[in-house]
Design a protein around this motif. Structure first.
Motif, PDB file in Angstrom:
ATOM      1  N   PRO A 134       0.874  -1.256   0.023  1.00 21.19           N
ATOM      2  CA  PRO A 134       0.178   0.045   0.029  1.00 21.19           C
ATOM      3  C   PRO A 134       0.907   1.149   0.035  1.00 21.19           C
ATOM      4  N   ARG A 135       0.365   2.224  -0.691  1.00 16.92           N
ATOM      5  CA  ARG A 135       1.085   3.502  -0.565  1.00 16.92           C
ATOM      6  C   ARG A 135       0.030   4.821  -0.775  1.00 16.92           C
ATOM      7  N   GLY A 136       0.439   5.681  -0.672  1.00 18.62           N
ATOM      8  CA  GLY A 136      -0.676   7.079  -0.738  1.00 18.62           C
ATOM      9  C   GLY A 136      -0.823   7.391  -2.585  1.00 18.62           C
ATOM     10  N   PRO A 137      -1.559   8.273  -2.457  1.00 16.42           N
ATOM     11  CA  PRO A 137      -1.830   8.466  -4.048  1.00 16.42           C
ATOM     12  C   PRO A 137      -0.973   8.968  -4.919  1.00 16.42           C
ATOM     13  N   PHE A 138      -0.935   8.753  -6.194  1.00 14.98           N
ATOM     14  CA  PHE A 138       0.148   9.068  -7.099  1.00 14.98           C
ATOM     15  C   PHE A 138      -0.423   9.951  -8.258  1.00 14.98           C
ATOM     16  N   LEU A 139       0.573  10.453  -9.114  1.00 16.44           N
ATOM     17  CA  LEU A 139       0.045  11.313 -10.223  1.00 16.44           C
ATOM     18  C   LEU A 139      -1.020  12.059 -10.019  1.00 16.44           C
ATOM     19  N   ASP A 140      -2.122  12.260 -10.635  1.00 18.58           N
ATOM     20  CA  ASP A 140      -3.233  13.098 -10.043  1.00 18.58           C
ATOM     21  C   ASP A 140      -4.374  12.418  -9.527  1.00 18.58           C
ATOM     22  N   TYR A 141      -4.347  11.359  -9.225  1.00 25.08           N
ATOM     23  CA  TYR A 141      -5.386  10.666  -8.451  1.00 25.08           C
ATOM     24  C   TYR A 141      -5.519  11.403  -7.139  1.00 25.08           C
ATOM     25  N   PRO A 142      -6.899  11.664  -6.730  1.00 26.92           N
ATOM     26  CA  PRO A 142      -7.254  12.249  -5.552  1.00 26.92           C
ATOM     27  C   PRO A 142      -7.288  11.174  -4.409  1.00 26.92           C
ATOM     28  N   ASP A 143      -6.866  11.525  -3.090  1.00 25.24           N
ATOM     29  CA  ASP A 143      -6.943  11.053  -2.122  1.00 25.24           C
ATOM     30  C   ASP A 143      -8.245  10.709  -1.614  1.00 25.24           C
ATOM     31  N   GLU A 145     -11.941   8.031   0.087  1.00 22.64           N
ATOM     32  CA  GLU A 145     -12.014   6.732   0.588  1.00 22.64           C
ATOM     33  C   GLU A 145     -12.258   5.642  -0.451  1.00 22.64           C
ATOM     34  N   TRP A 146     -12.594   5.925  -1.586  1.00 22.22           N
ATOM     35  CA  TRP A 146     -13.065   5.082  -2.681  1.00 22.22           C
ATOM     36  C   TRP A 146     -11.908   4.278  -3.699  1.00 22.22           C
ATOM     37  N   SER A 147     -10.555   4.830  -3.251  1.00 21.56           N
ATOM     38  CA  SER A 147      -9.226   4.531  -4.133  1.00 21.56           C
ATOM     39  C   SER A 147      -8.453   3.993  -2.804  1.00 21.56           C
ATOM     40  N   ALA A 148      -7.758   2.885  -3.377  1.00 14.85           N
ATOM     41  CA  ALA A 148      -6.353   2.381  -2.830  1.00 14.85           C
ATOM     42  C   ALA A 148      -5.426   2.141  -3.695  1.00 14.85           C
ATOM     43  N   PHE A 149      -4.187   2.517  -3.159  1.00 14.68           N
ATOM     44  CA  PHE A 149      -3.146   2.559  -3.960  1.00 14.68           C
ATOM     45  C   PHE A 149      -2.155   1.569  -3.466  1.00 14.68           C
TER      46      PHE A 149
END
Length: 160
Positions: A134-143, A145-149
């Motif tokens: 797991p990691r935080g958002p990258f590129l222009d993906y918003p942070d 609750e709907w996304s896991a990175f």
């Protein structure tokens, strides 16, 4: 089940059907503004390589793509297998081919964004079993609750 996996163009009717099935699968899992889909036309771009898994009869049963953002960064996109072949390692074989290509291209890291809903548990398991962390958002993906990175560092392997 024996499958063959090859690089193919997404501009084929059966691949378009896989993309439509993936989009239908994702639709109820999160708000549409948090679904970062690529169209088949975008997938046909020179920065993206699509792998298609086919069964013994030639039917497209899965797909996954590597999109290269820079000489350092690749992204796993549009991973999907038909429900009837889940649990038969088709997704694992697709992911192996994607990572193999990323290594051939000497990318430092491969990242991905995926959903967090109940329908995404199998995907999370696949990625973590393969070594993604797991990691935080990258590129222009918003942070959100709907996304896991996730990411899989490759550069350390090359230096080892």
């Amino acid at each position: 089940m024996a499958v063959s996996i090859a690089i193919e163009t997404p501009l084929q009717d059966d691949v378009r059907a896989l993309v439509a099935a993936l989009n239908d699968h994702l639709l109820p899992l999160s708000p549409e503004e948090f679904q970062f889909k690529m169209t088949v036309e975008q997938m046909a771009g020179s920065d993206t390589t699509l792998f298609v898994a086919r069964d013994e009869s030639g039917q497209a049963v899965g797909m996954g793509a590597l999109k290269v953002h820079s000489p350092q960064l690749g992204e796993v996109k549009r991973m999907f297998t038909l429900p009837e072949v889940r649990g038969q390692r088709v997704g694992r074989h697709l992911l192996e081919r994607i990572i193999e290509l990323a290594r051939e291209r000497k990318l430092d890291v491969v990242m991905l964004e995926t959903g967090t809903g109940d329908g995404m548990a199998e995907a999370h398991r696949l990625y973590t079993r393969y070594g993604f962390v797991p990691r935080g958002p990258f590129l222009d993906y918003p942070d959100s609750e709907w996304s896991a990175f996730f990411e899989l560092p490759l550069m350390a392997e090359a230096k080892a």
